[in-house]
Design an enzyme around this catalytic site. Structure first.
Site, PDB file in Angstrom:
ATOM      1  N   TRP A 245     -11.329  -3.510  43.533  1.00 13.19           N
ATOM      2  CA  TRP A 245     -10.248  -4.326  42.957  1.00 13.19           C
ATOM      3  C   TRP A 245     -10.764  -5.377  41.980  1.00 13.19           C
ATOM      4  O   TRP A 245      -9.970  -6.081  41.376  1.00 13.19           O
ATOM      5  CB  TRP A 245      -9.471  -5.004  44.091  1.00 13.19           C
ATOM      6  CG  TRP A 245      -8.521  -4.099  44.787  1.00 13.19           C
ATOM      7  CD1 TRP A 245      -8.280  -2.775  44.538  1.00 13.19           C
ATOM      8  CD2 TRP A 245      -7.638  -4.465  45.869  1.00 13.19           C
ATOM      9  NE1 TRP A 245      -7.323  -2.299  45.398  1.00 13.19           N
ATOM     10  CE2 TRP A 245      -6.908  -3.311  46.225  1.00 13.19           C
ATOM     11  CE3 TRP A 245      -7.409  -5.647  46.576  1.00 13.19           C
ATOM     12  CZ2 TRP A 245      -5.963  -3.312  47.246  1.00 13.19           C
ATOM     13  CZ3 TRP A 245      -6.466  -5.652  47.589  1.00 13.19           C
ATOM     14  CH2 TRP A 245      -5.741  -4.495  47.927  1.00 13.19           C
TER      15      TRP A 245
ATOM     16  N   GLU B   4     -20.593  -4.726  35.957  1.00 10.82           N
ATOM     17  CA  GLU B   4     -20.065  -6.042  35.538  1.00 10.82           C
ATOM     18  C   GLU B   4     -20.958  -7.168  36.061  1.00 10.82           C
ATOM     19  O   GLU B   4     -21.104  -8.200  35.425  1.00 10.82           O
ATOM     20  CB  GLU B   4     -18.607  -6.196  36.003  1.00 10.82           C
ATOM     21  CG  GLU B   4     -17.673  -5.395  35.109  1.00 10.82           C
ATOM     22  CD  GLU B   4     -16.462  -4.814  35.810  1.00 10.82           C
ATOM     23  OE1 GLU B   4     -16.089  -5.305  36.900  1.00 10.82           O
ATOM     24  OE2 GLU B   4     -15.878  -3.848  35.268  1.00 10.82           O
TER      25      GLU B   4
ATOM     26  N   GLU C 217     -21.488   5.185  37.242  1.00  9.56           N
ATOM     27  CA  GLU C 217     -20.424   4.603  36.437  1.00  9.56           C
ATOM     28  C   GLU C 217     -20.930   4.363  35.015  1.00  9.56           C
ATOM     29  O   GLU C 217     -21.532   3.326  34.732  1.00  9.56           O
ATOM     30  CB  GLU C 217     -19.963   3.271  37.044  1.00  9.56           C
ATOM     31  CG  GLU C 217     -19.410   3.398  38.443  1.00  9.56           C
ATOM     32  CD  GLU C 217     -18.410   2.291  38.767  1.00  9.56           C
ATOM     33  OE1 GLU C 217     -17.280   2.639  39.152  1.00  9.56           O
ATOM     34  OE2 GLU C 217     -18.732   1.103  38.610  1.00  9.56           O
TER      35      GLU C 217
ATOM     36  N   SER D  35     -12.572   4.864  34.606  1.00 14.26           N
ATOM     37  CA  SER D  35     -11.256   5.357  34.181  1.00 14.26           C
ATOM     38  C   SER D  35     -10.776   6.571  34.978  1.00 14.26           C
ATOM     39  O   SER D  35     -10.175   7.488  34.415  1.00 14.26           O
ATOM     40  CB  SER D  35     -11.243   5.655  32.675  1.00 14.26           C
ATOM     41  OG  SER D  35     -11.508   4.473  31.939  1.00 14.26           O
TER      42      SER D  35
HETATM   43  P1  13P Z   1     -11.927   1.505  35.934  1.00 16.11           P
HETATM   44  O1  13P Z   1     -11.448   2.539  36.893  1.00 16.11           O
HETATM   45  O2  13P Z   1     -10.924   0.399  35.722  1.00 16.11           O
HETATM   46  O3  13P Z   1     -12.447   2.093  34.671  1.00 16.11           O
HETATM   47  O4  13P Z   1     -13.177   0.767  36.644  1.00 16.11           O
HETATM   48  C1  13P Z   1     -14.199   1.527  37.153  1.00 16.11           C
HETATM   49  C2  13P Z   1     -15.093   0.655  37.949  1.00 16.11           C
HETATM   50  O5  13P Z   1     -15.786  -0.184  37.401  1.00 16.11           O
HETATM   51  C3  13P Z   1     -15.100   0.797  39.406  1.00 16.11           C
HETATM   52  O6  13P Z   1     -16.129   0.087  39.974  1.00 16.11           O
END
Ligand code: 13P
Length: 249
Positions: free
Chosen positions: A10, A97, A167, A213
């Site tokens: 989240w 991130e 990712e 995504s």
């Molecule tokens: P999204 O699904 O919003 O692209 O994010 C992926 C993510 O960073 C899950 O950790």
């Protein structure tokens, strides 16, 4: 057969009240769904509300980060002791991130991962290349480097619960999903590197999730790849109907 793990990240969304609302709607939608393991990782402040709401269901609750010390003068951090006391079972480590905006490095990922494993959590260790690395043809090297450093000085025995999330940074929050073929190819590189580090048996059992995504309309094609053992879902996990649709791809 590896049981797939569908996990929600989240990020910095939802209050405790919104967390309760989510579970009220989400749990009936996935009641009796045992094909896949389901985990939701809300922000720290929402963890008690999530645990309470998910009690008695098959949905696990995870944290989005954890520190490498049990306690100490580390302002703004959260420890394994604190998460264990709440009843948390999973923890995301090394999300891109964290790496991009908060100075997380391969070395701090290694420290956090070691601690998470030591404390008995199921860590979801995130790796993935940025766009420039992919365009430069460096993806495989980046993935191998991230694995080698993240798993440094960890034994296969200690790492038993490890889950990896691939990712690709260019696919996160951009709506640009990696094609199932691109994701499967990266997963194979990761599994090869894990074979080198932890051995063949370990690698055969390891779950490698795809994140970036993932949406209800692309989940089935991604999950159909034998190399893809689940998903780590950001944006599309915030809505109960959409996350349930992904879980039931
Ligand atoms: P999204 O699904 O919003 O692209 O994010 C992926 C993510 O960073 C899950 O950790």
């Amino acid at each position: 057969m590896r049981k797939k793990l569908i996990a929600a990240n989240w990020k910095m969304y939802k209050t405790p009240d919104q967390t309760r609302d989510f579970f009220r709607e989400f749990l009936p939608l996935v009641a009796g769904h045992t094909r896949d393991e389901i985990v939701v990782c809300p922000p720290f402040l929402d963890l008690p509300a999530a645990l309470e709401a998910a009690k008695g269901s098959d949905v696990g609750i995870g944290a989005q980060n954890v520190h490498w010390k049990e306690e100490g003068a580390f302002t703004g951090e959260t420890s394994t002791l604190q998460l264990l006391a709440l009843g948390i079972t999973h923890v995301i480590v090394g999300h891109s991130e964290r790496r991009q905006y908060f100075g997380e490095t391969d070395d701090t990922v290694n420290l956090r991962l070691k601690m998470a494993l030591e404390a008995g959590f199921t860590p979801i260790c995130c790796i993935g290349e940025v766009l420039e690395e992919r365009e430069a043809g460096a993806t495989d090297d980046v993935l191998r480097r991230q694995c080698t450093r993240a798993f440094h000085a960890i034994s296969a025995k200690k790492a038993a619960k490890l889950v990896i999330a691939y990712e690709p940074v260019w696919a996160i929050g951009t709506g640009k999903t990696a094609t199932p073929a691109i994701a499967a190819e990266a997963h194979a590189v990761i599994r090869n590197e894990v074979t080198r580090i932890f051995g063949e048996d370990f690698a055969a059992k390891l779950r490698i999730l795809y994140g970036g995504s993932v949406k209800p309309d692309n989940a089935a094609a991604l999950m159909a790849e034998e190399e893809i053992d689940g998903a780590l879902v950001g944006g599309a996990s915030l809505d109960p109907k959409s996350f349930a649709a992904i879980v039931k791809y």
